[in-house]
Enzyme design. Structure first.
Site, PDB file in Angstrom:
ATOM      1  N   TYR A  35      -1.134 -12.248  -7.270  1.00  0.00           N
ATOM      2  CA  TYR A  35      -2.221 -12.509  -6.233  1.00  0.00           C
ATOM      3  C   TYR A  35      -3.276 -13.521  -7.001  1.00  0.00           C
ATOM      4  CZ  TYR A  35      -5.136 -11.882  -1.915  1.00  0.00           C
ATOM      5  OH  TYR A  35      -5.889 -12.193  -0.690  1.00  0.00           O
ATOM      6  N   ARG A  82     -17.862   7.989   3.552  1.00  0.00           N
ATOM      7  CA  ARG A  82     -17.355   6.034   2.975  1.00  0.00           C
ATOM      8  C   ARG A  82     -16.824   7.566   2.039  1.00  0.00           C
ATOM      9  NH1 ARG A  82     -20.245   6.601  -2.133  1.00  0.00           N
ATOM     10  NH2 ARG A  82     -22.217   6.704  -0.999  1.00  0.00           N
ATOM     11  N   ASP A  90       1.440  -3.804  -8.856  1.00  0.00           N
ATOM     12  CA  ASP A  90       1.363  -4.173  -7.484  1.00  0.00           C
ATOM     13  C   ASP A  90       2.867  -3.925  -7.098  1.00  0.00           C
ATOM     14  OD1 ASP A  90       0.536  -5.457  -5.262  1.00  0.00           O
ATOM     15  OD2 ASP A  90      -0.180  -6.764  -5.597  1.00  0.00           O
ATOM     16  N   LYS A 127      -0.267  -6.521   4.883  1.00  0.00           N
ATOM     17  CA  LYS A 127       1.172  -6.765   4.243  1.00  0.00           C
ATOM     18  C   LYS A 127       2.189  -6.015   5.085  1.00  0.00           C
ATOM     19  CE  LYS A 127      -1.007 -10.019   1.940  1.00  0.00           C
ATOM     20  NZ  LYS A 127      -2.527  -9.110   1.519  1.00  0.00           N
TER      21      LYS A 127
END
Length: 407
Positions: free
Chosen positions: A125, A72, A197, A222
């Site tokens: 988005y 993590r 972004d 993407k």
């Protein structure tokens, strides 16, 4: 990006890629050789790392050593991917997350606090907007959404408590383009952190950090991965202090990437430039076809001279990409019929893969945005989003042609 020293003694950098070309960086940046001489970055599929001694463990936790502790917090496979994308974006270092929303939420959590304010592109988005309106608002974080392609809207929206200017360019799904250089000047004048972004372009077509942004992020689901088989996100910061702040938030929220995810994306990113070159070449032909079709009411593709920010796109982007949106005469019903009658194009959300995708944002990706806010952002009911893949362009156009004939 400056090469960072290895975090494990047994890991040796393959090469310094600072002075190499983009395609060379795609393949080699961040890569290392392990003790067995693996030709590709191995998957370190482990939750925890053992220490050679109690002192080494204490040094890792105190920060005296930069060895690995727990996946993590950090992992060699994940670090290779983070440094690869940081190199492509010319940033300080990267932060890999389990999803694109993990990247967005980590940025919000790190840079916003109770009583602070963010100015954001209105056509972003859907969940990137929704989490601010529905969740961060519960902690007294304000958000103002404007069309950031009009710079005066940004300036008018800034308040004394504004901390972040967040833009998505090209915008999802309206394809509006925002001037990153101009936004950087505005951000500096008002002491804001500029976050971009860059999902629709990838580092191949646009480098926001070079244009003045402080932070760049991607849904790597993407274009960067490009094969519709993993979900993930990545953040790259230009400044070490901002990087540390965001990484700290990501680690404590626990939205880290998995080592196998990182391995898959390291494989996918190697062909990024080749895939985008092919897809955007086809997209230009598809856009020309749709613009001249009598049943198409409008189309927005940055490579068309009819696009409102065509000149800006030429300046800011290396290429026009493979994303477009369009509307049909006959509105939503016509668009629904089109989507129900394509056979090669896949009716699905997401974008940027090797396959051509088609979807209806108003009822799908942006369904959680209110009707009023969708209209204000230009997300109309007739808007169809189209992601051009790398199939033969003649087949993509033929698919659209036969579907359009049903309307």
């Amino acid at each position: 990006m400056p090469e960072r020293e290895s975090t494990c003694n047994q890991i040796i950098k393959k090469m310094n890629t600072n002075d190499k070309g983009f395609n060379t960086k795609l393949i080699h940046a961040g890569a290392f050789e392990d003790e067995f001489g693996s030709a590709t970055v191995p998957i370190y599929q482990t939750s925890t790392f053992k220490f050679k001694s109690a002192q080494e463990g204490a040094d890792c936790f105190s920060g005296k050593s930069n060895g690995y502790i727990y996946t993590r917090i950090g992992n060699p496979t994940i670090k290779a991917f983070e440094q690869n994308i940081a190199s492509l974006e010319n940033g300080y270092d990267g932060i890999a997350t389990s999803s694109g929303m993990g990247a967005i939420s980590s940025v919000y959590m790190a840079l916003l606090g109770a009583g602070s304010h963010i100015v954001s592109s209105d056509a972003v988005y859907g969940p990137a907007r929704g989490v601010l309106e529905q969740d961060f608002s519960r902690f007294n974080v304000e958000a103002t959404f404007v069309n950031t392609s009009k710079l005066e809207n940004i300036v008018s929206a800034i308040k004394p408590n504004t901390k972040v200017l967040y833009i998505e360019t090209p915008a999802n799904p309206t394809m509006e383009i925002t001037d990153i250089v101009a936004c950087s000047k505005i951000a500096k004048e008002h002491n804001l952190i500029l976050v971009v972004d860059n999902t629709f372009c990838s580092p191949y077509l646009q480098k926001p950090l070079d244009l003045g942004a402080d932070v760049v992020l991607h849904s790597i689901t993407k274009f960067i991965n490009g094969h519709a088989d993993i979900v993930g996100g990545v953040i790259v910061a230009k400044d070490p202090e901002i990087y540390k702040k965001i990484r700290h938030s990501m680690v404590y929220m626990g939205c880290n990437m998995d080592p196998t995810q990182a391995f898959m994306v390291l494989r996918g990113v190697k062909t990024l430039a080749i895939r985008i070159d092919r897809a955007q070449e086809s997209a230009m032909k598809v856009a020309d076809y749709l613009e001249s079709h009598p049943k198409v009411a409008w189309i927005k593709y940055p490579g068309l001279t009819s696009h409102p920010q065509y000149e800006l796109a030429k300046t800011q982007m290396k290429g026009f990409g493979s994303m477009m949106s369009f509307g049909l005469k006959g509105g939503y019903e016509a668009g629904q019929k089109l989507m129900d009658h394509v056979h090669l194009a896949t009716l699905a959300v997401s974008l940027g893969g090797v396959e051509t995708l088609i979807q209806h944002p108003a009822s799908m990706t942006h369904a959680a945005v209110s009707k009023e806010n969708k209209i204000a952002a230009g997300i109309t009911d007739d808007l169809v989003r189209f992601s051009v893949g790398i199939e033969d362009v003649e087949d993509i156009i033929d698919d659209l042609k036969h579907a359009l004939e049903t309307i």
